[in-house]
Design a protein around this motif. Structure first.
Motif, PDB file in Angstrom:
ATOM      1  N   ASP A 149       0.491  -1.134  -0.062  1.00 49.84           N
ATOM      2  CA  ASP A 149       0.122   0.378  -0.275  1.00 49.84           C
ATOM      3  C   ASP A 149       1.099   1.340   0.001  1.00 49.84           C
ATOM      4  O   ASP A 149       1.919   1.345   0.194  1.00 49.84           O
ATOM      5  CB  ASP A 149      -0.736   0.118   1.226  1.00 49.84           C
ATOM      6  CG  ASP A 149      -2.240  -1.462   1.444  1.00 49.84           C
ATOM      7  OD1 ASP A 149      -2.339  -1.228   0.415  1.00 49.84           O
ATOM      8  OD2 ASP A 149      -1.475  -1.680   2.253  1.00 49.84           O
TER       9      ASP A 149
ATOM     10  N   SER B 115      -2.254   8.899  -1.350  1.00 52.70           N
ATOM     11  CA  SER B 115      -3.435   8.002  -2.037  1.00 52.70           C
ATOM     12  C   SER B 115      -2.275   7.047  -2.935  1.00 52.70           C
ATOM     13  O   SER B 115      -3.168   6.263  -3.465  1.00 52.70           O
ATOM     14  CB  SER B 115      -4.609   8.916  -2.074  1.00 52.70           C
ATOM     15  OG  SER B 115      -3.999  10.052  -2.786  1.00 52.70           O
ATOM     16  N   HIS B 116      -0.602   7.404  -2.997  1.00 54.18           N
ATOM     17  CA  HIS B 116      -0.756   6.546  -4.285  1.00 54.18           C
ATOM     18  C   HIS B 116       1.312   6.436  -4.221  1.00 54.18           C
ATOM     19  O   HIS B 116       1.064   7.171  -2.832  1.00 54.18           O
ATOM     20  CB  HIS B 116      -0.354   7.862  -5.419  1.00 54.18           C
ATOM     21  CG  HIS B 116      -2.318   7.944  -6.338  1.00 54.18           C
ATOM     22  ND1 HIS B 116      -2.350   7.051  -6.882  1.00 54.18           N
ATOM     23  CD2 HIS B 116      -2.511   9.328  -5.705  1.00 54.18           C
ATOM     24  CE1 HIS B 116      -4.224   7.393  -7.314  1.00 54.18           C
ATOM     25  NE2 HIS B 116      -3.768   8.809  -6.504  1.00 54.18           N
TER      26      HIS B 116
ATOM     27  N   CYS C 104       6.507  -3.328  -8.926  1.00 56.99           N
ATOM     28  CA  CYS C 104       4.983  -3.876  -8.622  1.00 56.99           C
ATOM     29  C   CYS C 104       5.782  -5.693  -7.948  1.00 56.99           C
ATOM     30  O   CYS C 104       6.569  -6.240  -7.731  1.00 56.99           O
ATOM     31  CB  CYS C 104       4.098  -4.748  -9.951  1.00 56.99           C
ATOM     32  SG  CYS C 104       5.222  -5.698 -11.311  1.00 56.99           S
TER      33      CYS C 104
ATOM     34  N   HIS D 214      -8.204  -6.330  -8.284  1.00 51.67           N
ATOM     35  CA  HIS D 214      -7.920  -5.822  -7.336  1.00 51.67           C
ATOM     36  C   HIS D 214      -8.359  -3.810  -7.083  1.00 51.67           C
ATOM     37  O   HIS D 214      -9.085  -3.971  -7.995  1.00 51.67           O
ATOM     38  CB  HIS D 214      -6.481  -5.122  -7.733  1.00 51.67           C
ATOM     39  CG  HIS D 214      -5.401  -5.106  -7.374  1.00 51.67           C
ATOM     40  ND1 HIS D 214      -5.102  -3.385  -6.856  1.00 51.67           N
ATOM     41  CD2 HIS D 214      -4.192  -5.217  -6.558  1.00 51.67           C
ATOM     42  CE1 HIS D 214      -4.414  -3.498  -5.677  1.00 51.67           C
ATOM     43  NE2 HIS D 214      -3.852  -4.039  -5.419  1.00 51.67           N
TER      44      HIS D 214
ATOM     45  N   ASP E  16      -7.394  -1.361  -7.091  1.00 49.89           N
ATOM     46  CA  ASP E  16      -7.319  -0.004  -8.005  1.00 49.89           C
ATOM     47  C   ASP E  16      -8.197  -0.652  -9.129  1.00 49.89           C
ATOM     48  O   ASP E  16      -8.032   0.330 -10.691  1.00 49.89           O
ATOM     49  CB  ASP E  16      -5.774  -0.819  -8.498  1.00 49.89           C
ATOM     50  CG  ASP E  16      -4.765   0.209  -7.783  1.00 49.89           C
ATOM     51  OD1 ASP E  16      -5.612   0.918  -6.362  1.00 49.89           O
ATOM     52  OD2 ASP E  16      -4.233   0.198  -7.131  1.00 49.89           O
ATOM     53  N   LYS E  17      -8.255  -1.551 -10.142  1.00 53.73           N
ATOM     54  CA  LYS E  17      -9.345  -1.962 -10.671  1.00 53.73           C
ATOM     55  C   LYS E  17     -10.281  -2.210 -11.264  1.00 53.73           C
ATOM     56  O   LYS E  17     -11.539  -2.036 -11.674  1.00 53.73           O
ATOM     57  CB  LYS E  17      -8.528  -3.684 -11.318  1.00 53.73           C
ATOM     58  CG  LYS E  17      -7.007  -3.616 -11.746  1.00 53.73           C
ATOM     59  CD  LYS E  17      -6.778  -2.302 -13.228  1.00 53.73           C
ATOM     60  CE  LYS E  17      -5.080  -3.410 -13.491  1.00 53.73           C
ATOM     61  NZ  LYS E  17      -4.713  -2.044 -14.404  1.00 53.73           N
TER      62      LYS E  17
ATOM     63  N   LYS F 286     -14.207  -0.694 -10.775  1.00 56.21           N
ATOM     64  CA  LYS F 286     -14.347   0.888 -10.605  1.00 56.21           C
ATOM     65  C   LYS F 286     -15.580   1.231 -10.946  1.00 56.21           C
ATOM     66  O   LYS F 286     -16.801   0.264 -11.191  1.00 56.21           O
ATOM     67  CB  LYS F 286     -13.843   1.398 -12.524  1.00 56.21           C
ATOM     68  CG  LYS F 286     -11.994   1.537 -12.209  1.00 56.21           C
ATOM     69  CD  LYS F 286     -11.473   1.420 -14.041  1.00 56.21           C
ATOM     70  CE  LYS F 286      -9.969   1.586 -13.583  1.00 56.21           C
ATOM     71  NZ  LYS F 286      -9.587   1.186 -14.692  1.00 56.21           N
TER      72      LYS F 286
ATOM     73  N   CYS G 298     -14.239  -4.922 -11.337  1.00 47.67           N
ATOM     74  CA  CYS G 298     -13.156  -5.304 -11.708  1.00 47.67           C
ATOM     75  C   CYS G 298     -13.698  -5.970 -13.697  1.00 47.67           C
ATOM     76  O   CYS G 298     -14.453  -6.819 -13.529  1.00 47.67           O
ATOM     77  CB  CYS G 298     -12.900  -6.180 -11.511  1.00 47.67           C
ATOM     78  SG  CYS G 298     -11.364  -6.095 -12.964  1.00 47.67           S
TER      79      CYS G 298
ATOM     80  N   ASP H 105     -10.080  -5.976 -17.369  1.00 49.47           N
ATOM     81  CA  ASP H 105      -9.149  -5.617 -16.431  1.00 49.47           C
ATOM     82  C   ASP H 105      -8.844  -6.988 -15.913  1.00 49.47           C
ATOM     83  O   ASP H 105      -8.056  -7.552 -15.516  1.00 49.47           O
ATOM     84  CB  ASP H 105      -9.516  -4.612 -15.232  1.00 49.47           C
ATOM     85  CG  ASP H 105      -9.041  -3.277 -16.422  1.00 49.47           C
ATOM     86  OD1 ASP H 105      -8.269  -3.410 -17.106  1.00 49.47           O
ATOM     87  OD2 ASP H 105     -10.433  -1.842 -15.072  1.00 49.47           O
TER      88      ASP H 105
ATOM     89  N   GLU I  18      -5.093  -9.271 -15.156  1.00 49.32           N
ATOM     90  CA  GLU I  18      -4.940  -9.908 -14.265  1.00 49.32           C
ATOM     91  C   GLU I  18      -4.942 -10.802 -13.668  1.00 49.32           C
ATOM     92  O   GLU I  18      -4.195 -11.186 -12.588  1.00 49.32           O
ATOM     93  CB  GLU I  18      -6.333  -8.814 -12.645  1.00 49.32           C
ATOM     94  CG  GLU I  18      -6.663  -7.490 -11.830  1.00 49.32           C
ATOM     95  CD  GLU I  18      -5.624  -7.502 -11.676  1.00 49.32           C
ATOM     96  OE1 GLU I  18      -6.278  -8.061 -10.160  1.00 49.32           O
ATOM     97  OE2 GLU I  18      -5.055  -6.259 -11.948  1.00 49.32           O
TER      98      GLU I  18
ATOM     99  N   CYS J  13     -11.245  -1.642  -0.321  1.00 54.70           N
ATOM    100  CA  CYS J  13     -11.750  -3.221  -0.649  1.00 54.70           C
ATOM    101  C   CYS J  13     -12.864  -3.359  -1.795  1.00 54.70           C
ATOM    102  O   CYS J  13     -12.593  -3.892  -2.739  1.00 54.70           O
ATOM    103  CB  CYS J  13     -10.849  -4.827  -0.211  1.00 54.70           C
ATOM    104  SG  CYS J  13      -9.459  -4.596   1.029  1.00 54.70           S
TER     105      CYS J  13
END
Length: 820
Positions: free
Chosen positions: A108, A114-115, A125, A152, A154-155, A157, A186, A190, A194, A256
């Motif tokens: 994390d 946040s990034h 990675c 994930h 991040d994926k 959306k 996801c 994506d 993944e 999550c």
């Protein structure tokens, strides 16, 4: 792994995170030891904080798991924001200690960001990390990687086009927000990327996959099929998240973007605020998921414990994967209490003397006790029970209790415990109210009210019933400000609607009450002064013997004396600086800490901060205390005259016992990233309500809440602005001998109230000091600890002194100041 669901013997593995303090690490090691005996996990995981923030703790716990507990450790290692040199050091330490299992992760972002960003010439990675480890260490390490059954985070959306736009595959893993109605998923594209990335990690050398949490078992089943269809052949271990509280469940699932079955969410939402019920739901749901997983042939179950044991043990017990641990746990609790008693010989003497003098001394007594839940106080509670009393016990602070003791002692049908892990302000007041209301509606006839909150409930309850919740007379000055009164008042009004005269009836029944802290005594004295006190109260805090024990610290006694008598002040002096550093994840060196108040506690705070490398400055209203601070070498400043200097501090610590010490106006003047804490029993020293009204809560973690102010500065509130040193950071237990003195005073004061309940000696509306004869009895019972022998007055001496040979030996006006 048996993909056909055949008979296999599944393994169990457990995951933990490094606590922030030495005491927390010690507690975790004890818990791991218990779990080793009951569960015997195949391996244990330890997480690695973002940016390597817990590197040392993670390595220490990993080594201890191997060398102390004889367990196979599986250490997490994250690589983003981490230079290769730090990775090399970690891997070298693992090799040096014979640790061969690593969970290779991206990780994390660092706290407050946040990034994440890859370090120069570093890793971008987890795949980079796996290749690096394989290149430099060949097959020495067995590598685990993370799998994401829903994709994930991040994926995952937003899909504004709505549910009709989802493909058949996306329908199996999408999530619908119950608050906003937003659909997140996801996408198939994506998702396939993944899976290919996960396959790449396995081809690069990963040996097994441990999945991210999921609460819909169909999600895992679909993920495993997709992995196999994509050529991924390594074992896939399902990660089971233990549901311990609604707040943590909600926080994790939102972060999550996890899919939650409607039935599970409704059950948890209905039980919100009742952590025991939440855990029960967590155990039932976890059991059902695990049964299905075992039926489809998973090789093992990996539990995200969150450093707690009730839920995983409950699930494993239901699955018959461990023996029934109840009797063992009971035995261990009894052993812990016996061990405490062995170190409290004076209390043992006291508890032996009470029944020798009085047969069944507390027969018919119904006692509600608001005391810190720990092994020391459990010794008193069990003794009261053995003397014939029924007892209801709640914790006397929102934070800081030993749930192992609570669960063990609560199995006695005559002792009921009202406490829960992850307790918050609402559940604290709920538990305290329930401890006062017996099932037959009768209520207690004796009350132990260490910090004074049961008295608040009783007096405010009567007031609410008299005003019928219509008269808004404002917040009572004797409680202090903050959200406490609002939450309590709402509960009392709700209770009045169900039972209009509840608190009048309960208050009339109570024969006497004891208080044990300065702030609680002040509350009672204020009520007495205003003519509003409805109870007979003995203030055990002003006991001469108890004060003598505490004062030994001030006189710098021998090392043995310190060990025996250095109580709360010693805990503050020896651990506060370390605790603040751990909570805030900072180095104390050079940090400016503004300490409000330079009494006994404030001076101990300043000493600890200085010892940790910080710079303590003092705010005082009392010229004598201000002079004392100045003579001790501290700068004394004023919020009015040294405003710029005051509001450049890094940490603000209230130790005054006065409401509104740190107001919202003060907070808005603080610099960015300042921290605020209180170390007093009074809950109104920090204007928490004012802060919550103007600021946005950005983050909540382990006793810390980060708020963004209107000026965009951020401040961290520690322990919700409540008593810091009795949270998990510093532990609520006192040194055993000091606890022995305090609990002996408590037992004899209760007995005095009970024996004199019909004599009229202790009249309602009055605060009484501890009778001098009780003080002398407790002192006498503790003399054998030191091998001391008393001399005795002759009859002539007794007549000359006009003193009873059995005491008391000094008049109340005698202060014993020569002794301390």
């Amino acid at each position: 792994e048996n993909g056909n669901g055949g008979k296999i013997h599944p393994f169990v593995s457990l995951e933990f995170f490094p606590p922030r303090t030495n005491d927390g690490e010690k507690n975790l090691n004890e818990r791991i030891g218990r779990l080793k005996e009951n569960v015997n996990p195949l391996f244990v995981d330890f997480t690695w904080g973002a940016d390597g923030s817990t590197a040392d703790s993670t390595l220490d716990l990993t080594v201890q798991a191997k060398n102390v507990h004889n367990l196979i450790p599986n250490m997490h290692l994250t690589c983003t924001n981490m230079p290769k040199s730090k990775i090399d050091t970690a891997l070298s330490e693992c090799k040096k200690n014979g640790i061969q299992n690593i969970v290779a992760l991206r990780g994390d972002p660092p706290a407050g960001e946040s990034h994440w960003e890859a370090s120069e010439n570093g890793f971008s990675c987890a795949l980079d990390l796996i290749r690096y480890i394989k290149k430099n260490h060949d097959d020495y390490f067995c590598l685990s990687v993370a799998g994401y059954p829903e994709g994930h985070p991040d994926k995952i959306k937003s899909r504004p086009e709505g549910i009709d736009s989802l493909s058949a595959s996306e329908m199996t893993r999408y999530n619908l927000s119950r608050e906003t109605g937003e659909i997140t998923v996801c996408s198939d594209q994506d998702w396939n990327e993944e899976l290919n990335y996960l396959k790449g990690k396995c081809e690069a050398g990963a040996d097994l996959i441990i999945t991210q949490m999921f609460f819909d078992v169909e999600v895992f089943k679909n993920f495993r099929v997709a992995c196999r269809n994509n050529g991924i052949k390594v074992p896939i271990i399902p990660g089971i998240m233990c549901i311990n509280s609604f707040s943590s469940f909600e926080r994790m699932t939102n972060f999550c973007k996890t899919r939650v079955p409607e039935e599970l969410f409704r059950a948890l939402e209905a039980a919100k605020g009742d952590d025991a019920a939440i855990k029960s739901i967590g155990i039932d749901h976890g059991t059902n998921i695990c049964k299905t997983l075992l039926e489809i042939g998973v090789p093992g179950l990996h539990f995200y414990t969150l450093n707690l044991e009730i839920v995983p043990l409950g699930i494993l017990k239901n699955l018959h994967l461990i023996k029934n641990v109840d009797s063992e746990a009971d035995g261990k609790v009894s052993k812990i209490i016996r061990a405490s008693l062995e170190d409290m010989p004076g209390l043992v003497n006291c508890l032996k003397e009470i029944p020798a003098l009085h047969s069944n001394p507390f027969e018919g007594a119904k006692i509600t006790a608001s005391l810190y839940i720990n092994a020391q106080n459990a010794a008193l509670i069990k003794a009261l029970r053995s003397f014939g009393a029924e007892v209801r016990w709640c914790n006397s602070a929102v934070l800081g209790m030993d749930m192992c003791v609570a669960e063990g002692i609560g199995k006695d049908e005559k002792i009921k415990i009202f406490a829960c892990e992850d307790q918050n302000l609402k559940t604290y007041w709920k538990n305290s109210i329930e401890a006062l209301v017996w099932e037959d509606k009768s209520g207690p006839n004796l009350v132990i009210d260490e910090c004074g909150d049961l008295s608040v409930i009783l007096h405010e309850g009567v007031k609410v019933e008299e005003t019928d919740c219509e008269e808004k007379s404002g917040e009572p000055k004797w409680i202090g400000n903050g959200p406490d009164f609002k939450i309590l008042n709402e509960m009392l009004c709700d209770n009045m609607a169900k039972e209009p005269q509840c608190w009048h009836r309960i208050t009339r029944r109570i024969q006497g009450l004891t208080v044990g802290t300065i702030s609680a005594a002040h509350k009672m004295l204020r009520l007495e002064g205003s003519g509003s006190l409805r109870l007979a109260v003995i203030n055990t805090r002003d006991s001469i013997t108890r004060s003598l024990a505490r004062a030994h610290l001030q006189n710098e006694p021998s090392a043995e004396g310190k060990k025996m008598f250095s109580g709360r002040l010693h805990r503050v002096r020896s651990t506060l600086g370390e605790s603040l550093a751990a909570l805030l994840n900072v180095e104390m060196k050079g940090k400016i800490v503004l300490v409000y108040g330079y009494g006994d506690v404030g001076s101990a705070c300043a000493s600890s901060i200085t010892a940790a490398g910080g710079v303590a400055k003092i705010i005082e209203i009392d010229p004598i205390c201000a002079l004392r601070a100045s003579m001790d070498g501290y700068k004394v400043v004023s919020t009015e005259e040294n405003r710029m200097e005051v509001f450049e501090a890094d940490i603000y610590l209230s130790a005054t016992g006065v409401k509104d010490t740190i107001t919202v106006n003060h907070i808005t003047s603080m610099k960015d990233q300042a921290a605020i804490a209180s170390i007093s029993h009074l809950n109104g020293e920090v204007d928490v309500a004012g802060l919550e009204e103007i600021a946005i809560l950005e983050e909540k973690r382990d006793f810390c809440s980060v708020y963004q102010l209107p000026n965009k500065n951020k401040v961290t509130l520690i322990s919700e602005g409540r008593l810091l040193d009795l949270s998990d950071q510093m532990g609520a237990a006192e040194p055993n001998i000091l606890a022995s003195v305090s609990l002996s005073i408590e037992a004899l004061a209760l007995l005095e109230l009970w024996r004199e309940r019909f004599s009229g000696r202790y009249t309602r509306g009055t605060v009484f000091s501890v009778p001098r004869l009780i003080d002398e009895s407790v002192a006498r019972l503790h003399l054998p600890v030191y091998g001391a022998k008393l001399s005795h007055l002759t009859k002539d001496q007794s007549n000359y002194m006009k003193v009873d040979p059995e005491g008391p030996f000094k008049p109340y006006a005698y202060s014993y100041t020569g002794s301390f």
